[in-house]
Design a protein around this motif. Structure first.
Motif, PDB file in Angstrom:
ATOM      1  N   ALA A 144       0.823  -1.217   0.000  1.00  0.00           N
ATOM      2  CA  ALA A 144       0.000   0.000   0.000  1.00  0.00           C
ATOM      3  C   ALA A 144       0.852   1.259   0.000  1.00  0.00           C
ATOM      4  O   ALA A 144       0.442   2.305  -0.522  1.00  0.00           O
ATOM      5  CB  ALA A 144      -0.928  -0.008   1.211  1.00  0.00           C
ATOM      6  N   LYS A 145       2.056   1.171   0.568  1.00  0.00           N
ATOM      7  CA  LYS A 145       2.912   2.354   0.676  1.00  0.00           C
ATOM      8  C   LYS A 145       3.506   2.782  -0.660  1.00  0.00           C
ATOM      9  O   LYS A 145       3.865   3.954  -0.828  1.00  0.00           O
ATOM     10  CB  LYS A 145       4.044   2.069   1.675  1.00  0.00           C
ATOM     11  N   THR A 146       3.635   1.829  -1.596  1.00  0.00           N
ATOM     12  CA  THR A 146       4.216   2.184  -2.901  1.00  0.00           C
ATOM     13  C   THR A 146       3.163   2.175  -4.016  1.00  0.00           C
ATOM     14  O   THR A 146       3.511   2.240  -5.194  1.00  0.00           O
ATOM     15  CB  THR A 146       5.346   1.195  -3.263  1.00  0.00           C
ATOM     16  N   THR A 147       1.900   2.093  -3.650  1.00  0.00           N
ATOM     17  CA  THR A 147       0.814   2.053  -4.639  1.00  0.00           C
ATOM     18  C   THR A 147       0.254   3.446  -4.888  1.00  0.00           C
ATOM     19  O   THR A 147       0.020   4.207  -3.949  1.00  0.00           O
ATOM     20  CB  THR A 147      -0.325   1.135  -4.138  1.00  0.00           C
ATOM     21  N   ASN A 148       0.049   3.756  -6.158  1.00  0.00           N
ATOM     22  CA  ASN A 148      -0.634   4.999  -6.531  1.00  0.00           C
ATOM     23  C   ASN A 148      -2.124   4.703  -6.694  1.00  0.00           C
ATOM     24  O   ASN A 148      -2.489   3.716  -7.333  1.00  0.00           O
ATOM     25  CB  ASN A 148      -0.059   5.561  -7.829  1.00  0.00           C
ATOM     26  N   TRP A 149      -2.958   5.580  -6.134  1.00  0.00           N
ATOM     27  CA  TRP A 149      -4.388   5.293  -6.076  1.00  0.00           C
ATOM     28  C   TRP A 149      -5.190   6.272  -6.915  1.00  0.00           C
ATOM     29  O   TRP A 149      -4.722   7.373  -7.221  1.00  0.00           O
ATOM     30  CB  TRP A 149      -4.887   5.353  -4.628  1.00  0.00           C
ATOM     31  N   GLN A 150      -6.399   5.832  -7.258  1.00  0.00           N
ATOM     32  CA  GLN A 150      -7.356   6.691  -7.951  1.00  0.00           C
ATOM     33  C   GLN A 150      -8.753   6.337  -7.458  1.00  0.00           C
ATOM     34  O   GLN A 150      -8.961   5.282  -6.848  1.00  0.00           O
ATOM     35  CB  GLN A 150      -7.264   6.481  -9.466  1.00  0.00           C
ATOM     36  N   LEU A 151      -9.713   7.220  -7.720  1.00  0.00           N
ATOM     37  CA  LEU A 151     -11.084   6.943  -7.322  1.00  0.00           C
ATOM     38  C   LEU A 151     -11.684   5.877  -8.231  1.00  0.00           C
ATOM     39  O   LEU A 151     -11.387   5.820  -9.416  1.00  0.00           O
ATOM     40  CB  LEU A 151     -11.932   8.209  -7.390  1.00  0.00           C
ATOM     41  N   SER A 152     -12.527   5.023  -7.666  1.00  0.00           N
ATOM     42  CA  SER A 152     -13.227   4.016  -8.451  1.00  0.00           C
ATOM     43  C   SER A 152     -14.238   4.703  -9.368  1.00  0.00           C
ATOM     44  O   SER A 152     -14.477   5.905  -9.275  1.00  0.00           O
ATOM     45  CB  SER A 152     -13.923   3.003  -7.538  1.00  0.00           C
ATOM     46  N   TYR A 153     -14.867   3.914 -10.242  1.00  0.00           N
ATOM     47  CA  TYR A 153     -15.730   4.497 -11.271  1.00  0.00           C
ATOM     48  C   TYR A 153     -16.890   5.317 -10.690  1.00  0.00           C
ATOM     49  O   TYR A 153     -17.364   6.267 -11.316  1.00  0.00           O
ATOM     50  CB  TYR A 153     -16.280   3.404 -12.198  1.00  0.00           C
ATOM     51  N   ASP A 154     -17.367   4.968  -9.458  1.00  0.00           N
ATOM     52  CA  ASP A 154     -18.476   5.730  -8.882  1.00  0.00           C
ATOM     53  C   ASP A 154     -18.014   6.736  -7.824  1.00  0.00           C
ATOM     54  O   ASP A 154     -18.829   7.393  -7.169  1.00  0.00           O
ATOM     55  CB  ASP A 154     -19.515   4.778  -8.279  1.00  0.00           C
ATOM     56  N   GLY A 155     -16.684   6.853  -7.641  1.00  0.00           N
ATOM     57  CA  GLY A 155     -16.131   7.834  -6.726  1.00  0.00           C
ATOM     58  C   GLY A 155     -16.255   7.477  -5.255  1.00  0.00           C
ATOM     59  O   GLY A 155     -15.914   8.285  -4.392  1.00  0.00           O
ATOM     60  N   ARG A 156     -16.722   6.274  -4.932  1.00  0.00           N
ATOM     61  CA  ARG A 156     -16.938   5.902  -3.538  1.00  0.00           C
ATOM     62  C   ARG A 156     -15.684   5.319  -2.876  1.00  0.00           C
ATOM     63  O   ARG A 156     -15.537   5.381  -1.673  1.00  0.00           O
ATOM     64  CB  ARG A 156     -18.074   4.884  -3.440  1.00  0.00           C
ATOM     65  N   LYS A 157     -14.802   4.707  -3.666  1.00  0.00           N
ATOM     66  CA  LYS A 157     -13.648   4.013  -3.104  1.00  0.00           C
ATOM     67  C   LYS A 157     -12.386   4.346  -3.892  1.00  0.00           C
ATOM     68  O   LYS A 157     -12.451   4.867  -5.017  1.00  0.00           O
ATOM     69  CB  LYS A 157     -13.879   2.502  -3.105  1.00  0.00           C
ATOM     70  N   ASN A 158     -11.266   3.999  -3.290  1.00  0.00           N
ATOM     71  CA  ASN A 158      -9.988   4.124  -3.985  1.00  0.00           C
ATOM     72  C   ASN A 158      -9.589   2.770  -4.556  1.00  0.00           C
ATOM     73  O   ASN A 158      -9.799   1.728  -3.926  1.00  0.00           O
ATOM     74  CB  ASN A 158      -8.894   4.608  -3.030  1.00  0.00           C
ATOM     75  N   GLU A 159      -9.001   2.799  -5.741  1.00  0.00           N
ATOM     76  CA  GLU A 159      -8.466   1.573  -6.333  1.00  0.00           C
ATOM     77  C   GLU A 159      -7.073   1.884  -6.877  1.00  0.00           C
ATOM     78  O   GLU A 159      -6.751   3.038  -7.192  1.00  0.00           O
ATOM     79  CB  GLU A 159      -9.374   1.057  -7.456  1.00  0.00           C
ATOM     80  N   PRO A 160      -6.228   0.840  -7.022  1.00  0.00           N
ATOM     81  CA  PRO A 160      -4.863   1.095  -7.514  1.00  0.00           C
ATOM     82  C   PRO A 160      -4.836   1.429  -9.003  1.00  0.00           C
ATOM     83  O   PRO A 160      -5.575   0.833  -9.791  1.00  0.00           O
ATOM     84  CB  PRO A 160      -4.144  -0.227  -7.242  1.00  0.00           C
TER      85      PRO A 160
END
Length: 868
Positions: A144-160
């Protein structure tokens, strides 16, 4: 411009006022929407990312499984539900993707019926099967420390955006996807070879990668082309000869299943390409398809036919396409591995830098805590009346030590000191605190060392992966070089060639009752060579019934490139009236094109013609016209005096006088030299193309001697379609009856090692004879036909290994092939290796040379069609 815009707005308003909608050209909408759709399919569905090797659905599945991970198995249905929070598509596509990942046996531990890629059986429903992340996946895929994240398609969660995979996962798993106007097909590669390849890259070496398929088999990667478009891989099933009537398919080509393979065999049998009796699928833990041959069918020829006409050989076209920075790129597998290796180094560097930062913080706070407690700064704040005064007092107490810290002391650091419990202060042990600091500093020193030597650290990381997970992941697909099998040579003779000389028809659908004559057996893919009485000839494709013209002289199956097929002819030229004799080959022609034995001039006449399968040259009698002025009107002519030339040669002058008749006087013998034969161990086939080991010159009656590791020998002919199981062969050479076979073998019944020497006494061709003890554990250690072989014999003497040189020629006399031989005085761990080199091939004794010379003089061959 402003006026134009106002004018346009006015018209728009008028159109709307009158109920007319704004018109937008469909072509423009199509262009924009299609481009958007194509980009979406390429980037979000079909093509994997170079960075982590995942398609979006696979990445989201792995992320969902990590969130669910507690060490226990989860129902796949639950995993599908969790993945749907990130993947905006149906549950079926996610379920299929999970099964696909699970069948690769790398990232997911599976439980239940997950189907079988070998048989094509599908997995059970997702509610019945379970999965969890493998230890390997937990080790190399997530951080998790080296992962870049973005919002999921509905904006509710983060995904790599990408998972921090520290391994060339893309090449290990392989991938296939079809997008809009773009496709990718990356082959799976061997786990161990990828790790070793990464290590070689880090050491500055060149890497050459070849795929490895989970279904095993044999593969020819000669045209792999680094996995790029335009390359081709030929993959073959592993076929073994169980006995003279049974073949066993032990491994199947990648991209096929046992069922599809069986279907293709049955189809080829129905079409008459091969002749089999029955196919039985015995697949259980291991693949085994039993192919029972029809009576009289050669196992070797059938194997070649299976490769030519069924899915026992398939061709795969790779196309290495990956996503880099949201754009598709075509990239060779060596470059993919290099970039994956560099990515692993970058991720390891980030992890070390994060570890370094955390250690520095731990050292900082441990030092602050030590100063805070040992200098009793905590007592100085007892008199403080405000929070600000407390912070100032602590800051003042730390001031003398601030220069030794790697960064400035912040208010948050001071607040953290105030949160230390009284119990901890009262039990503070200065010695333990120093030891703890020392340990942290040693860890920091190690991290700094690894950062300074990051390449060596990465190499050690890959070595540890290999040690931990490499066992049982050895190469499954054997790398080989295949010959090109000519379909016409291995097609089963499923038909008979007939010719109706009177009506001018040929074909395999004619009948004797209609006046047709049987010529020879053939297959329905053969070409037919037809000679006519006027000297014309041509090649046509065989058909059920084909009119080719009257005055047919000779018909046969055409074998392209057959240099031993020689045609002898005598003709009179229409222009010059000169009679010529010629011997020629027909090696290659254009189908349906007419050629001529004569020079083609008007009035030319073909007087004599024979077709000779082994280059026979007969003697003919020539009778001249009685009205000619020639002194000798009758003489003999020997075709052996003529050189064999190409089909376009005009031939040598036989006579300038008019010829009345030419008749056969004496049957011919072959004038062709012996054939040079080589054995290509890479493919297990004989050839005349100088590939592999040279076996010698072969004439009609010559044979090949094959000795197997089972202690059996076999005599075979030297047909180029013969196929030999290289892995089981200990000796393959031209058979010379005068040569002595020398062997070292182990008799499991008597638990004794023997040396024996014998001649081949049997003459049966195509049958194996065992010359050692028949018990299963008995084995052949060494075999040779050298005149004076010397072997180095290794054996166990107590706990040590000893060696001895044995002159095998003097060790035992030549006896019968069933004799046991003389005992070796060694009992355990015996191994044998030849120290002497093979005898030269043409170093034969005088008797053998004399015998060959006599055979050359006495050999007689078949004639031809004679005069017509």
């Amino acid at each position: 411009m402003e006026n134009d815009e106002l004018h346009n707005d006015e018209h728009e308003n008028q159109d709307i006022a009158h109920g007319h909608a704004k018109v937008i050209p469909v072509s423009g909408m199509y262009e924009d929407w299609f481009l958007d759709y194509a980009s979406y399919v390429i980037l979000e569905r079909a093509v994997p990312s170079l960075e982590d090797g995942f398609k979006p659905v696979q990445r989201r599945i792995m992320h969902a499984m990590k969130e669910l991970d507690d060490g226990r198995y989860n129902k796949v249905a639950n995993i599908v539900g969790s993945a749907m929070q990130y993947h905006p598509h149906g549950d079926a596509s996610i379920g299929d993707a999970i099964v696909n990942l699970g069948q690769k046996d790398l990232l997911i531990d599976t439980q239940g019926n997950w189907g079988d890629i070998r048989t094509g059986d599908s997995a059970a429903a997702s509610r019945y099967i379970e999965a969890r992340l493998s230890k390997f996946a937990l080790d190399v895929v997530f951080n998790a420390k080296t992962t870049n994240w973005q919002l999921s398609y509905d904006g509710r969660k983060n995904e790599p955006i990408n998972l921090p995979v520290k391994f060339p996962l893309l090449l290990a798993q392989g991938v296939e996807g079809i997008a809009v106007g773009l496709a990718t097909k990356i082959m799976p590669h061997n786990f161990v070879e990828l790790i070793k390849g990464s290590i070689d890259i880090l050491r500055g070496k060149t890497v050459h990668l070849l795929p490895d398929f989970p279904t095993g088999g044999l593969a020819d990667f000669s045209n792999y082309n680094e996995g790029l478009k335009g390359g081709k891989i030929r993959v073959r099933a592993r076929i073994e000869v169980a006995d003279s009537k049974t073949l066993l398919i032990k491994e199947i080509p990648y991209s096929t299943t046992t069922q599809s393979l069986i279907d293709s065999i049955l189809k080829a049998n129905d079409q008459g390409k091969i002749k089999i009796k029955k196919v039985i699928d015995n697949t259980a833990k291991d693949v085994e398809i039993e192919v029972q041959l029809a009576t009289g069918q050669s196992p070797d020829v059938t194997i070649a036919a299976l490769y030519a006409f069924t899915d026992c050989e398939v061709s795969i076209s790779p196309n290495s396409c990956v996503i880099i920075e949201e754009k598709p790129h075509f990239m060779g597998v060596s470059e993919v591995l290099r970039q994956n290796t560099d990515n692993t180094v970058d991720l390891l560097t980030k992890e070390l830098e994060i570890a370094k930062s955390e250690l520095l913080e731990k050292i900082l706070f441990s030092s602050l805590e030590k100063i805070f407690i040992e200098n009793r700064i905590y007592r100085d704040i007892e008199e403080c009346e405000t929070w600000e005064e407390v912070l100032e007092t602590i800051d003042r107490g730390l001031t003398p030590y601030k220069k030794s810290f790697y960064r400035e002391i912040t208010t948050d650091d001071i607040i953290r000191l105030t949160e230390i419990k009284i119990k901890r202060i009262s039990k503070f042990d200065s010695f333990k605190a120093d030891e703890q600091l020392k340990g942290l500093e040693e860890q920091l020193e190690d991290v700094n060392f690894n950062l300074d030597n990051i390449i060596d650290f990465a190499i050690d990381y890959f070595k540890e992966l290999l040690k931990k997970y490499g066992k049982g992941r050895e190469r499954k697909t054997e790398i080989a070089t295949f010959d090109t099998i000519t379909a016409a040579k291995v097609a089963a003779n499923n038909a008979k060639l007939y010719v109706n000389f009177k009506e001018g028809f040929i074909g395999h659908g004619l009948k004797k009752s209609d006046g047709a004559e049987e010529v020879q057996e053939c297959s329905d893919i053969d070409d037919i060579l037809i000679f006519f009485k006027d000297g014309r000839y041509k090649v046509v494709k065989i058909q059920d019934k084909l009119f080719v013209g009257k005055n047919i002289l000779h018909v046969e199956v055409f074998v392209k490139g057959d240099e031993r097929k020689v045609f002898n002819a005598i003709y009179t030229d229409g222009d010059t009236k000169v009679t010529r004799a010629k011997r020629f080959n027909v090696l290659s022609v254009t189908r349906e094109k007419e050629y001529n034995i004569t020079k083609g001039s008007k009035g030319s006449k073909l007087l004599y013609f024979t077709a000779n399968s082994n280059g026979e040259a007969e003697v003919v009698g020539v009778n001249l016209d009685p009205n000619e002025t020639a002194r000798i009107k009758s003489f003999e002519y020997d075709f052996a005096d003529l050189d064999i030339k190409g089909r376009g040669s005009q031939g040598n002058i036989l006579t300038k006088y008019k010829v009345k008749r030419v008749a056969l006087k004496k049957e011919g013998v072959s004038t062709l030299p012996a054939i040079d034969i080589w054995f290509d161990e890479a493919v297990g086939l004989l050839n005349r193309d100088k590939n592999g080991k040279y076996l010698g010159k072969f004439r009609d009656e010559d044979q090949i001697l094959v000795v197997y590791d089972t202690g059996e020998y076999e005599l075979t002919n030297y047909e180029l379609t013969n196929r030999y199981e290289v892995r089981k062969i200990m000796l393959l050479e031209k058979f010379r009856p005068n040569k002595v076979i020398t062997a070292i073998h182990y008799n499991t019944t008597q638990r004794t090692y023997y040396v024996k020497r014998f001649h081949i006494e049997t003459t049966t061709q195509g049958k194996r004879f065992i010359f050692i003890n028949e018990e299963a554990a008995s084995r052949l250690l060494l075999v040779t036909t050298q005149k004076a072989p010397i072997a180095e014999v290794s054996y166990k003497e107590g706990r040590k290994k000893a060696k001895a040189k044995v002159e095998l020629k003097d060790y035992v006399e030549v006896k019968g092939w069933k004799a046991q031989g003389n005992k070796l005085p060694y009992e355990k761990g015996v191994e044998a290796e030849l120290l002497t080199e093979d005898d030269p091939i043409n170093d034969e004794d005088m008797m053998a040379k004399k015998q060959e010379a006599e055979i050359d003089q006495q050999r007689e061959g078949g004639g031809g069609l004679g005069m017509f």
